[in-house]
Design an enzyme around this catalytic site. Structure first.
Site, PDB file in Angstrom:
ATOM      1  N   ASP A  33       9.620  -3.549 -18.968  1.00 45.71           N
ATOM      2  CA  ASP A  33       8.775  -3.881 -17.825  1.00 45.71           C
ATOM      3  C   ASP A  33       7.354  -4.139 -18.308  1.00 45.71           C
ATOM      4  O   ASP A  33       6.854  -3.417 -19.175  1.00 45.71           O
ATOM      5  CB  ASP A  33       8.803  -2.734 -16.814  1.00 45.71           C
ATOM      6  CG  ASP A  33       8.230  -3.126 -15.475  1.00 45.71           C
ATOM      7  OD1 ASP A  33       7.000  -3.331 -15.387  1.00 45.71           O
ATOM      8  OD2 ASP A  33       9.005  -3.220 -14.504  1.00 45.71           O
ATOM      9  N   ILE A  34       6.706  -5.156 -17.752  1.00 40.15           N
ATOM     10  CA  ILE A  34       5.338  -5.479 -18.191  1.00 40.15           C
ATOM     11  C   ILE A  34       4.294  -4.517 -17.639  1.00 40.15           C
ATOM     12  O   ILE A  34       3.167  -4.495 -18.118  1.00 40.15           O
ATOM     13  CB  ILE A  34       4.945  -6.937 -17.857  1.00 40.15           C
ATOM     14  CG1 ILE A  34       4.971  -7.183 -16.348  1.00 40.15           C
ATOM     15  CG2 ILE A  34       5.837  -7.920 -18.587  1.00 40.15           C
ATOM     16  CD1 ILE A  34       4.348  -8.506 -15.938  1.00 40.15           C
ATOM     17  N   ASN A  89      14.575  -1.087  -5.708  1.00 41.86           N
ATOM     18  CA  ASN A  89      13.731  -1.247  -4.533  1.00 41.86           C
ATOM     19  C   ASN A  89      14.385  -2.319  -3.662  1.00 41.86           C
ATOM     20  O   ASN A  89      14.746  -3.382  -4.159  1.00 41.86           O
ATOM     21  CB  ASN A  89      12.321  -1.663  -4.925  1.00 41.86           C
ATOM     22  CG  ASN A  89      11.641  -0.611  -5.768  1.00 41.86           C
ATOM     23  OD1 ASN A  89      11.831   0.580  -5.562  1.00 41.86           O
ATOM     24  ND2 ASN A  89      10.859  -1.024  -6.747  1.00 41.86           N
ATOM     25  N   HIS A 102      17.701  -6.352  -9.132  1.00 42.24           N
ATOM     26  CA  HIS A 102      17.395  -5.778 -10.441  1.00 42.24           C
ATOM     27  C   HIS A 102      17.219  -4.273 -10.291  1.00 42.24           C
ATOM     28  O   HIS A 102      16.900  -3.772  -9.223  1.00 42.24           O
ATOM     29  CB  HIS A 102      16.140  -6.404 -11.055  1.00 42.24           C
ATOM     30  CG  HIS A 102      14.906  -6.229 -10.221  1.00 42.24           C
ATOM     31  ND1 HIS A 102      14.673  -6.946  -9.064  1.00 42.24           N
ATOM     32  CD2 HIS A 102      13.828  -5.427 -10.376  1.00 42.24           C
ATOM     33  CE1 HIS A 102      13.500  -6.591  -8.553  1.00 42.24           C
ATOM     34  NE2 HIS A 102      12.965  -5.651  -9.325  1.00 42.24           N
ATOM     35  N   HIS A 104      15.570  -0.697 -12.249  1.00 42.96           N
ATOM     36  CA  HIS A 104      14.596  -0.184 -13.212  1.00 42.96           C
ATOM     37  C   HIS A 104      15.201   1.034 -13.893  1.00 42.96           C
ATOM     38  O   HIS A 104      15.508   2.029 -13.227  1.00 42.96           O
ATOM     39  CB  HIS A 104      13.295   0.217 -12.507  1.00 42.96           C
ATOM     40  CG  HIS A 104      12.596  -0.932 -11.861  1.00 42.96           C
ATOM     41  ND1 HIS A 104      11.589  -1.630 -12.489  1.00 42.96           N
ATOM     42  CD2 HIS A 104      12.767  -1.513 -10.652  1.00 42.96           C
ATOM     43  CE1 HIS A 104      11.155  -2.588 -11.687  1.00 42.96           C
ATOM     44  NE2 HIS A 104      11.861  -2.543 -10.561  1.00 42.96           N
TER      45      HIS A 104
END
Length: 117
Positions: A33-34, A89, A102, A104
């Protein structure tokens, strides 16, 4: 973004946008993750853009969701001790900003606001 435009995740899958890819197979891609919310924070994305969120995925292709969870476990074992949170989410009100399903994968000490994107 209109529905006809590819999501940022589709653009990563297509190699139009660079990412630090940590896992890839025929069905999924995973990258760091950025804006990480934990010491280990990896985004796991199915390569299909058919589902906007995990609820759509669960009702439309429960087998793909099961495979996604299995991949998350595999990745967690590769990058940490195998213990992880898998956060989805669902909807803008829950913090979802990219409407391509997606998850996390997070491990290690959590930081404030750790629900991801």
């Amino acid at each position: 973004m209109s529905q006809s435009e590819p999501s940022i995740f589709t653009r990563i899958i297509d190699r139009e946008i660079p990412a630090d890819i940590v896992f890839e197979d025929d069905l999924f891609i995973a990258f760091t993750d950025i804006a990480p919310k934990a010491p280990i924070h990896i985004v796991l994305v199915p390569k299909t853009s058919e589902y906007a969120d995990v609820v759509q995925l669960a009702s439309g292709d429960p087998e793909l969701l099961a495979q996604m969870i299995a991949r998350a476990s595999t990745i967690a074992h590769q990058v940490s001790d195998g213990q992880f949170r898998l956060v989805f989410n669902t909807g803008a009100g829950a913090g979802q900003t990219i409407f391509h399903v997606h998850g996390h994968i997070m491990s290690g000490e959590m930081t404030e606001g750790s629900l991801g994107r």
